[in-house]
Design an enzyme around this catalytic site. Sequence first.
Site, PDB file in Angstrom:
ATOM      1  CB  SER A 198       1.771  -2.128 -11.727  1.00  0.00           C
ATOM      2  OG  SER A 198       2.062  -3.656 -11.981  1.00  0.00           O
ATOM      3  CG  HIS A 225      -0.058   0.007  -9.101  1.00  0.00           C
ATOM      4  ND1 HIS A 225       0.580   0.739  -8.772  1.00  0.00           N
ATOM      5  CD2 HIS A 225       0.073  -0.975  -9.134  1.00  0.00           C
ATOM      6  CE1 HIS A 225       1.352  -0.410  -8.233  1.00  0.00           C
ATOM      7  NE2 HIS A 225       1.030  -1.030  -8.977  1.00  0.00           N
ATOM      8  CE  LYS A 284       1.268  -2.323  -5.440  1.00  0.00           C
ATOM      9  NZ  LYS A 284       0.565  -3.572  -5.694  1.00  0.00           N
TER      10      LYS A 284
HETATM   11  C1  PLP Z   1       0.288  -4.936  -5.772  1.00  0.00           C
HETATM   12  C2  PLP Z   1      -0.999  -5.362  -6.715  1.00  0.00           C
HETATM   13  C3  PLP Z   1      -1.720  -6.529  -5.592  1.00  0.00           C
HETATM   14  C4  PLP Z   1      -0.384  -7.109  -4.740  1.00  0.00           C
HETATM   15  O1  PLP Z   1      -0.359  -6.325  -3.580  1.00  0.00           O
HETATM   16  P1  PLP Z   1      -0.203  -7.005  -2.054  1.00  0.00           P
HETATM   17  O2  PLP Z   1      -0.717  -6.164  -1.424  1.00  0.00           O
HETATM   18  O3  PLP Z   1       1.119  -6.073  -2.383  1.00  0.00           O
HETATM   19  O4  PLP Z   1       0.007  -8.461  -1.141  1.00  0.00           O
HETATM   20  C5  PLP Z   1      -2.412  -7.317  -6.687  1.00  0.00           C
HETATM   21  N1  PLP Z   1      -2.801  -6.486  -7.626  1.00  0.00           N
HETATM   22  C6  PLP Z   1      -2.757  -5.265  -8.214  1.00  0.00           C
HETATM   23  C7  PLP Z   1      -2.912  -5.160  -9.267  1.00  0.00           C
HETATM   24  C8  PLP Z   1      -1.027  -5.363  -7.693  1.00  0.00           C
HETATM   25  O5  PLP Z   1      -0.849  -4.285  -8.501  1.00  0.00           O
END
Ligand code: PLP
Length: 393
Positions: free
Chosen positions: A181, A209, A240
């Site tokens: 990210s 992502h 996301k």
């Molecule tokens: C954003 C993210 C998460 C967390 O996801 P949520 O559903 O917001 O808890 C987990 N792993 C990765 C790689 C992320 O980028």
Amino acid sequence: MSKIDWVTQELEGLRETGLYNHIRILSSPQGSWLVVDGKRVLNFCSNNYLGLANHPRIVEAVKTAVGKYGVGPGAVRTIAGTMDLHIELEKRLAGFKGVEAALTFQSGFTANLATIPALVGKEDVIFSDRLNHASIIDGCRLSGARVIPYEHNNPQALEAVVKENLDDYRRGLIVTDGVFSMDGDVAPVDKIYKVAENYDVLLMVDDAHGEGVLGRGGRGIVDHFGLHGKVDVEIGTMSKAFGVMGGVVAGDKSIIEWLSQRGRPFLFSSAMTVPDAAACLAAVDLLEGSTELVNKLWDNTRYFKAEMKTLGFDTGLSTTPITPVMLGEALLAQEFSRELFKAGVFAMALGFPTVPRGKARIRVMISAAHDTSDLDAGLEAFARVGKQLDVIG
Ligand SMILES: *Cc1c(COP(=O)(O)O)cnc(C)c1O
């Protein structure tokens, strides 16, 4: 002296070192433009890749579902039963991802906390990319397994540590983010799979992502590499590109069944709410119905990156809609972000410890919600602030 004085001192320390998180307050939906602290600004911050967070068809589906089911799941699924809505969502997600089965969780974070300790324990070893997400790191810690980090996105380095250490343990697990990210680079899952296959180690990919972004019509990183049936377990999030909230684990049906028996956030925390589940179902409908939004996301991404390069900005290693604008020093990145905000653009500065020292940046998140005129407004602000702060000529 009170027993919580240390808390106020720690908070003071964060403020003094510029590490305190000031959270902006929105009084509008997550769209391409936001009302932040009373000001209308262009949204370059959210992970709402496809603009689904406020999509009319999703909002409508939620209203209908709430009319039928109310809002809350009542208790954990193993005790109070599970709504057919959640089962339907899991079937549809499995179909979308092209896997045998899927199980939903409250969030992507809890999906990792559930999955890793259910797969490995004290007698086992985890090979983990050095830059993996915090929820993977915490899941690894909870499992009690030995964690061996390997050099970021380097399958040769991975193979070397697997070869050297695997024999000392009962079993092994390789775990990696799909898209990272901070830099927007993609894990070489095809090569990582080769290592997992050669050494007969479980392979887990967190596609947070990549879901709704990579692969055909947003089917994710496994689809992107054509590795169906080869990645043992995929973690996903609906917070996301799906624009909602919730986590998903997708893969082999016996692993999914095992998680419904031994995943602690499944057994000891209630299910996604009705509005979440209904919204996610509507998101799957939209994604399966048309690739238009995913295509627009990528068109926007290509346009914005090309124009930023023409302006003279360095957008790093990204090959995805995550667009880091490399600035170097954290103070410069913070000042850049403040100036952008004044110019009507909300874009986040990231500095140490989120990214390495000297690699501070502004991270621009491109979305299908943006129109070309929105991107042009953002580019104009970047050009102006970039010249003002001597970042570009
Ligand atoms: C954003 C993210 C998460 C967390 O996801 P949520 O559903 O917001 O808890 C987990 N792993 C990765 C790689 C992320 O980028």
